[in-house]
Design a protein around this motif. Sequence first.
Motif, short mmCIF file in Angstrom:
data_model
loop_
_atom_site.label_atom_id
_atom_site.label_comp_id
_atom_site.label_asym_id
_atom_site.label_seq_id
_atom_site.Cartn_x
_atom_site.Cartn_y
_atom_site.Cartn_z
N VAL A 5 -5.29 -27.62 28.13
CA VAL A 5 -5.62 -26.53 29.32
C VAL A 5 -6.36 -25.75 28.38
CG1 VAL A 5 -4.98 -24.51 30.59
CG2 VAL A 5 -3.98 -26.62 31.17
N GLU A 6 -7.64 -24.56 28.67
CA GLU A 6 -7.91 -23.87 27.94
C GLU A 6 -8.31 -22.74 28.29
OE1 GLU A 6 -11.17 -27.80 27.64
OE2 GLU A 6 -9.89 -27.00 29.14
N SER A 7 -8.33 -21.68 26.70
CA SER A 7 -8.32 -20.56 28.07
C SER A 7 -9.65 -20.06 26.62
CB SER A 7 -6.87 -19.46 28.27
OG SER A 7 -6.25 -20.05 26.84
N GLY A 8 -9.32 -18.28 27.41
CA GLY A 8 -9.61 -16.82 26.35
C GLY A 8 -11.50 -17.33 26.38
N GLY A 9 -11.65 -18.41 27.46
CA GLY A 9 -13.56 -17.69 27.84
C GLY A 9 -13.56 -16.36 28.23
N GLY A 10 -14.34 -15.91 28.31
CA GLY A 10 -15.23 -15.07 28.97
C GLY A 10 -16.57 -14.36 29.21
N LEU A 11 -17.03 -12.81 29.06
CA LEU A 11 -17.94 -12.82 29.15
C LEU A 11 -18.27 -11.24 27.10
CD1 LEU A 11 -21.21 -11.53 29.56
CD2 LEU A 11 -20.35 -9.67 31.47
N VAL A 12 -19.02 -11.55 26.76
CA VAL A 12 -18.86 -11.32 25.40
C VAL A 12 -20.76 -10.54 25.29
CG1 VAL A 12 -19.54 -12.36 23.77
CG2 VAL A 12 -18.00 -10.91 23.49
N GLN A 13 -20.72 -9.66 24.02
CA GLN A 13 -22.23 -9.09 23.92
C GLN A 13 -22.73 -10.12 23.28
OE1 GLN A 13 -22.42 -5.20 23.65
NE2 GLN A 13 -23.27 -4.39 25.70
N ALA A 14 -23.92 -10.08 22.52
CA ALA A 14 -24.18 -11.01 21.38
C ALA A 14 -23.70 -9.59 20.24
CB ALA A 14 -25.75 -10.47 21.17
N GLY A 15 -23.99 -10.62 19.21
CA GLY A 15 -22.68 -10.28 18.22
C GLY A 15 -21.11 -10.00 18.21
N GLY A 16 -20.89 -10.45 19.48
CA GLY A 16 -19.59 -10.05 19.59
C GLY A 16 -18.68 -11.99 19.32
N SER A 17 -17.50 -11.55 19.98
CA SER A 17 -15.77 -12.63 19.37
C SER A 17 -14.98 -12.52 20.07
CB SER A 17 -15.09 -12.41 17.83
OG SER A 17 -16.28 -11.75 16.68
N ARG A 19 -11.78 -15.61 21.24
CA ARG A 19 -11.52 -16.73 20.52
C ARG A 19 -10.61 -17.49 21.79
NH1 ARG A 19 -4.94 -16.58 17.50
NH2 ARG A 19 -4.32 -16.63 19.46
N LEU A 20 -10.97 -19.11 21.55
CA LEU A 20 -10.34 -19.42 22.58
C LEU A 20 -9.03 -20.49 22.63
CD1 LEU A 20 -13.97 -21.32 23.93
CD2 LEU A 20 -13.02 -19.69 24.13
N SER A 21 -8.35 -21.24 23.21
CA SER A 21 -7.30 -21.20 23.03
C SER A 21 -6.82 -22.72 24.22
CB SER A 21 -5.53 -20.94 23.17
OG SER A 21 -5.99 -19.51 22.02
N CYS A 22 -6.46 -24.27 23.45
CA CYS A 22 -6.44 -25.15 24.03
C CYS A 22 -4.72 -25.74 23.87
CB CYS A 22 -6.95 -25.96 23.58
SG CYS A 22 -6.87 -27.91 24.95
N ALA A 23 -4.32 -25.53 25.44
CA ALA A 23 -2.97 -25.46 24.68
C ALA A 23 -2.52 -27.12 25.26
CB ALA A 23 -2.14 -25.09 25.28
N ALA A 24 -1.67 -28.10 24.55
CA ALA A 24 -1.59 -29.21 25.37
C ALA A 24 -0.18 -30.03 25.33
CB ALA A 24 -1.89 -30.26 23.92
N SER A 25 -0.41 -30.34 26.46
CA SER A 25 1.48 -30.92 26.31
C SER A 25 1.70 -32.55 27.31
CB SER A 25 1.78 -29.68 27.84
OG SER A 25 0.75 -30.42 29.58
N GLY A 26 2.47 -32.84 26.77
CA GLY A 26 2.68 -34.46 27.19
C GLY A 26 3.43 -35.11 25.48
N ARG A 27 2.50 -35.80 25.70
CA ARG A 27 2.80 -36.28 23.93
C ARG A 27 2.84 -36.01 22.94
NH1 ARG A 27 0.94 -42.84 25.27
NH2 ARG A 27 2.31 -43.63 27.28
N SER A 28 3.08 -36.17 22.00
CA SER A 28 3.09 -35.52 20.46
C SER A 28 1.37 -35.70 20.19
CB SER A 28 3.58 -36.79 19.18
OG SER A 28 3.46 -36.34 18.45
N PHE A 29 1.47 -34.28 19.83
CA PHE A 29 0.19 -33.34 19.80
C PHE A 29 0.04 -33.37 18.43
CE2 PHE A 29 -3.13 -30.34 20.52
CZ PHE A 29 -2.78 -29.18 19.09
N SER A 30 0.35 -34.11 17.84
CA SER A 30 -0.31 -34.06 16.13
C SER A 30 -0.31 -35.61 16.21
CB SER A 30 1.63 -34.22 15.14
OG SER A 30 1.88 -34.81 15.35
N VAL A 31 -0.15 -36.55 16.30
CA VAL A 31 -1.17 -37.62 16.01
C VAL A 31 -2.01 -37.52 17.41
CG1 VAL A 31 0.75 -38.51 16.95
CG2 VAL A 31 -0.36 -39.01 18.50
N TYR A 32 -3.14 -36.08 17.59
CA TYR A 32 -4.12 -36.57 18.03
C TYR A 32 -5.65 -35.85 17.36
CZ TYR A 32 -2.27 -38.38 22.00
OH TYR A 32 -1.80 -39.74 22.91
N ASN A 33 -6.56 -35.77 16.93
CA ASN A 33 -7.63 -35.27 15.98
C ASN A 33 -7.81 -34.34 17.33
OD1 ASN A 33 -7.01 -35.88 13.67
ND2 ASN A 33 -8.70 -38.25 14.45
#
Length: 121
Positions: A5-17, A19-33
């Motif tokens: 599940v991604e979050s953090g998108g939106g509208l920003v002016q050029a030059g701005g910043s 941060r997107l996040s992606c939360a994972a659930s389910g099987r072990s996260f650390s075995v995935y690139n």
Amino acid sequence: QVQLVESGGGLVQAGGSLRLSCAASGRSFSVYNMAWFRQAPGKEREFVALIGQSGTTTHYTDSVKGRFTISRDNAKNTVYLLMNSLEPEDTAVYYCAAKHILRIDRQYDYWGQGTQVTVSS
């Protein structure tokens, strides 16, 4: 099964910043690139950045090098994409994706639903 599940998108002016996040659930996260892709209107989906399972290996597409930073927190099952110096050309739907570390082809196992990033000029 892994849910992303991604979050953090939106509208920003050029030059701005953003941060997107992606939360994972389910099987072990650390075995995935983990990776971020994006798709602009009328264009094919393109690779943006990749991070290895431990977080020590990263790759970026040339157009975002020096501006975007991918990171992950395996304790929180989350991958991030910090986007600085945003340009109108970065406008797209951003997707995170997971690929098992043993997979050797170019396909990804799981995809999120995407989050819209719009950069105004």
